[in-house]
Motif scaffolding. Structure first.
Motif, PDB file in Angstrom:
ATOM      1  N   ILE A 122       1.077  -1.180  -0.036  1.00 24.53           N
ATOM      2  CA  ILE A 122      -0.126  -0.172   0.146  1.00 24.53           C
ATOM      3  C   ILE A 122       0.828   0.961  -0.334  1.00 24.53           C
ATOM      4  O   ILE A 122       0.457   2.535  -0.564  1.00 24.53           O
ATOM      5  CB  ILE A 122      -0.902  -0.035   1.162  1.00 24.53           C
ATOM      6  N   THR A 126       1.427   3.807  -3.222  1.00 22.29           N
ATOM      7  CA  THR A 126      -0.027   4.618  -3.541  1.00 22.29           C
ATOM      8  C   THR A 126       1.499   6.216  -3.721  1.00 22.29           C
ATOM      9  O   THR A 126       1.121   6.811  -3.733  1.00 22.29           O
ATOM     10  CB  THR A 126       0.461   5.147  -1.691  1.00 22.29           C
ATOM     11  N   LYS A 127       2.848   5.634  -2.736  1.00 19.15           N
ATOM     12  CA  LYS A 127       3.345   6.676  -2.968  1.00 19.15           C
ATOM     13  C   LYS A 127       4.454   6.859  -4.762  1.00 19.15           C
ATOM     14  O   LYS A 127       4.869   7.697  -5.109  1.00 19.15           O
ATOM     15  CB  LYS A 127       4.898   6.443  -2.450  1.00 19.15           C
TER      16      LYS A 127
END
Length: 142
Positions: A122, A126-127
């Protein structure tokens, strides 16, 4: 709906016998899906750690060959035979698939590792968008 690998009374008796419990006394009802894993699951995990260093590595290298994140009973039996496990696969499957959903995942064998990997996935996606991009930006010097 009942699946074909669901255990009948004969397998439940064998599981009790393997756990060292007398299945003839009292004829009381026993839950086979409690929170404690049975000894065959612990033995299986010990075999995985011995052969692969960790349950997580065994999952990635030997068990989840198609990287789907789950194994059905057919995949599970093929993978465990391929690594040389000689225990009772039907009883082991029944103990792993405690909720009888027809599949097991890494979380079945190592919940903490599965949670840590999911958190990493995650955060990385996400990044960086993808795991591959995260690898390239952070770890790959080439």
């Amino acid at each position: 709906s009942t699946m074909w690998w669901n255990a009948g009374p004969h397998l439940q008796r064998r599981m009790l016998q393997q756990a060292g419990q007398d299945c003839t006394k009292g004829k009381r009802s026993v839950s086979y899906h409690g929170t404690d894993f049975h000894s065959d699951v612990e033995e299986f995990k010990a075999v995985l750690c011995s052969k692969f260093g960790s349950v997580t590595r065994a999952w990635r290298v030997a068990l989840d060959a198609d990287d789907s994140g789950f194994l059905d009973m057919q995949e599970f039996c093929a993978a465990t035979r391929a690594i040389g496990y000689v225990g009772d696969l039907r009883t082991l499957w029944y103990n792993l698939d405690r909720f009888q959903i027809g599949r097991v995942g890494l979380s079945t064998l190592d919940d903490r590792a599965a949670d840590a990997l999911e958190k990493f996935r995650i955060l990385a996606t996400t990044k960086y968008g993808t795991i591959e991009e995260c690898w390239t930006k952070l770890l790959d010097d080439d």
